[in-house]
Structures are given as structure tokens and as C-alpha cells.
Design an enzyme around this catalytic site. Sequence first.
Site, PDB file in Angstrom:
ATOM      1  N   ILE A   1      38.646  78.015  -5.581  1.00 36.98           N
ATOM      2  CA  ILE A   1      39.132  78.778  -6.733  1.00 36.98           C
ATOM      3  C   ILE A   1      40.146  79.823  -6.286  1.00 36.98           C
ATOM      4  CG2 ILE A   1      38.475  80.345  -8.593  1.00 36.98           C
ATOM      5  CD1 ILE A   1      35.760  78.948  -8.701  1.00 36.98           C
TER       6      ILE A   1
ATOM      7  N   GLU B   1      39.061  87.046   3.436  1.00 38.64           N
ATOM      8  CA  GLU B   1      37.990  86.046   3.513  1.00 38.64           C
ATOM      9  C   GLU B   1      37.036  86.419   4.645  1.00 38.64           C
ATOM     10  OE1 GLU B   1      35.360  83.267   3.560  1.00 38.64           O
ATOM     11  OE2 GLU B   1      36.851  83.151   1.952  1.00 38.64           O
TER      12      GLU B   1
ATOM     13  N   GLY C   1      32.785  82.413  -5.336  1.00 37.91           N
ATOM     14  CA  GLY C   1      31.909  81.306  -5.690  1.00 37.91           C
ATOM     15  C   GLY C   1      31.251  81.513  -7.035  1.00 37.91           C
TER      16      GLY C   1
ATOM     17  N   ASP D   1      25.543  72.287 -12.938  1.00 33.20           N
ATOM     18  CA  ASP D   1      25.495  73.355 -11.946  1.00 33.20           C
ATOM     19  C   ASP D   1      24.108  73.935 -11.742  1.00 33.20           C
ATOM     20  OD1 ASP D   1      28.169  72.913 -11.816  1.00 33.20           O
ATOM     21  OD2 ASP D   1      28.799  74.843 -12.644  1.00 33.20           O
TER      22      ASP D   1
ATOM     23  N   HIS E   1      55.259  48.983  -5.430  1.00 35.89           N
ATOM     24  CA  HIS E   1      56.168  49.728  -4.568  1.00 35.89           C
ATOM     25  C   HIS E   1      57.360  50.228  -5.370  1.00 35.89           C
ATOM     26  CE1 HIS E   1      58.422  50.835  -0.981  1.00 35.89           C
ATOM     27  NE2 HIS E   1      59.485  50.213  -1.508  1.00 35.89           N
TER      28      HIS E   1
END
Length: 476
Positions: free
Chosen positions: A190, A209, A279, A320, A452
Site C-alpha cells: 500500500i 520503513e 498494514g 480478511d 505476436h
Amino acid sequence: MVVGDVSTGTELAIIGAGPGGYVAAIRAGQLDIDVTLVEADSWGGTCLNYGCIPSKAMISATDVGHDADTAEHMGIYADVKVDLGQMVEWKDGVVDQLTGGVEKLCKANGVNLVEGRAEFASEDTLRVVHGGEGQGSETIEFEHAIIATGSRPIEVPGFEYDGEHVLSSRDVLDLEDVPESMVVVGAGYIGMELSTVFAKMGCDVTVVEMLDEVIPGYEDDLTTPVKKRAEELGIDFHFGQRAEEWTEAEDGEGIVVTTEDEDGNTTDFETEKVFVAVGREPVLDTLDLEAIGLEPNEDGRLETDDQTRTDIDHVHAIGDVAPGPMLAHKASKEGQVAAEVVAGEPAGLDYQAVPAAVFTDPEIATVGMTEAEAEEAGFDPVVGTFPLRASGRALTADDAEGFVRIVADEESGFVLGGQMVGPEASELVAEVGLAVEMGATLEDVAATIHTHPTLSETVMEAAENALGRAIHTLNR
């Protein structure tokens, strides 16, 4: 006047109308189940309203501007101006179209839609509190229930979201003006996706971080091109830094974010905004789970079996709030399975081919096993790789950073997984996922004639490379 409690009954009650809940509701309707879908916020949940869809809209819009602004080497010159307010208005229009579609599809499939916050009163009863003064509450008796309440952004102590100085992923997607500067706390998917968005709009972005890498959990050769491109955009990284606090700047202009490393050394970053992206956490605390005797595990989720059942057989959990990665498409699949199990169908979950994608620049996508995971599982893996710099389509699109890798069992040739970084990786991974799901071999993929010039040819070439017969790259 306050409306009194209303009592109704349903065969299946679903709590949460995100990509797990609304899919479960529609599938249940298709199976002639009497289903009631309860949603406390917006139809479509976080994914459609505040996450997957709006962020991808913003990524696409900023890519248009950035590509036009940096195409001089192709003979294209432009003076791009970004109107963030208008961009957000366009993004909101996309969201409204999709969420309106969810509501219409639910109604067309006979789903009873209820707006309000649901909690358990007993093992067969929900209490739904309706929003708004005087709206009262509702009691819903059910035979089966599906918990699909999703997740929310994690708050860092000292960085409580206020929508002005400290922004969540929801807040940052609704800004009307591009900040001059922004500190992003967290270099996960994110943080990296939205850091890139704002850097392409001219914002001075600094990422802090705690760990020593971007997008932890992915192999280094996948994340290195992402970090390199981000640095080219001017994003400044500071690893091994924990966000400790923020204060208003002494001159009243902006704020100061203070970080600390493992040795206790502190660093101050002056910025206009701080975006916290460390998170997400499951949302279960609104449900009064004690009323039915369910308790989350140490990860804050509900344990489920391969048919999405919790420890209470007639109560299911998906998305979740259930074990596994927080992915919308995983939630949708679990929703389908849960509805089919409630209907008595022989349904079950198989997670061997769940893809994951990061919509950074370039994109990252994976499915199935890595080479290391294949070895750990007892296979003798063979790996084929094709660099995008050898792809005619990637070069003509002026986007040839990255590669496609395919992993297979050498003895049988069965495809076990794939990893890729580059343009449209989120689309290319589907072919590898299908190969894993159907038990296809390297020979199957290599023998399939691909158009292609296309990026999809790179998957074929990677399979051929694993077989030692690639045409457009040196063989292993």
C-alpha cells in the site's frame, strides 16, 4: 420518534458487503437461498470504496500524466498539469458505478439488503443497529451466518488518524490538492503503490520503513526494480527506522515526523502530511463474538476449515477475518464456497493457485510456488526465465524493466508457480495460475501459440527456457 425493534428471519445472514460478502450473497441468491446482507458503511466494502478500485484509478490517472510528461525521447512533448480535485471526482465516479452495480446485482438475485451495524445476540440471532437518529434496531434470526467484516488500516501509536496531518489509505485517496511533501510510514504494497502515485504528481515523498527492504515477503529480484524506479521518481528511502511521534512545525508550516533506529538515534523529517501504511487488521471487535462463544486466534482472525466453517458449524468466516492473505479475490472465492456449502453443494477451498499482485511501477505478481518453496515441498524444480528487454512488445511500449519466471517439477513438467515483475504483471500471472490449477505442463504452455507481439509471449518463452529451447533469450 424512535422506531422500535423489528424482528425478521432469514436462511442466511451475511455481515459485510465487501468482495467476500456481496459475492457470497449473490451466489446464495443464485442457489435459491433466502439471504440477507447487512452492511454498516457502503455496498462493495473497503475494496470498492476505499481500497483496490480507487487506488487503481489513481494509479492509472497518474500514469497517463507521467508517461506524457516523460516521453521526449519518443518525440512527444507535453506540459502536464494535474488537477487532483478533478482526478478524485473521476475516481469517485468509477467507484459509484461499481458500487451501484453491486447493489443492483444483489437485488436482481433476490438478496435482502439491510443497512446497519450487526452484532451477534445469540448463535442464531443478529441485532442490527441502524444509522441515524431515531432509526432504531432490527433483530434477524438466521439458520446460517457468514462473517465478512473485512479489515481496517492499523494505527501506529502516536499517529492516530486525523484526516488532516495523519492520513490513512482512505484519507490519502480523497485529498483535493497535491501536498508539497509527504512522509510515508511503511514500504509495504500500500505504501509503495501510493508513494508512486504522489511522486508522479510532483509530491516530495519520503518513505520510512522498520525493515531493510521494500514490499517485504517478496523475493529481492522482484522488488529491486520497484525500488529502483521509485528512486528514479525521487522517492527517498530510510530503512531501519521506526516512526515514533509527530509534532507541528515551530513555524506553523507543516509537521515534523520523528523516527528512531535500533541504536536509539532519532531523525526528524519536516513534511506537510504523514501517510501511515503499516498494514491492515481484521475487524471482529464490532460483532460481540462472546455471545456465540467464538474467539479470534493470535493473528486476530477466526480459524476456519476448507469449507469456511468456524468452530460453530453454521457460522462461516471469509476474507480478511479468515486465515490467509488479505486479498479481495481470495475473499470472493471463499464467499462462493461458503454460499455453496450452505446450499449443501460439495464445495471446498484449494489455495494452491491464489495469485497476488502489487500495482507498483513496475507491477509485481506471483502465483503458486517459488523455486525455494518447491524444493521445500519435495520437488526437483526447474526454472525458466524470460527478460522483458528481449520482448518486442515491452520495448515498443517503452517499458522493458523486469522478467517473467516459471517454476515447474523437472520430472513431470507440471507447472508449480510463477513470479514476474514488469508491465501488466497482474494480467500475465493469470496464465500461470491457470496452468497450476489445471495441472498443465511446461510443454502445454510452450506449445500454445501466443499472439505476436504481446507481453503474453513472455510466459511462453519462460516455459521454453525451462525446457532449454527458448528462441529469444539464451537458454539456461
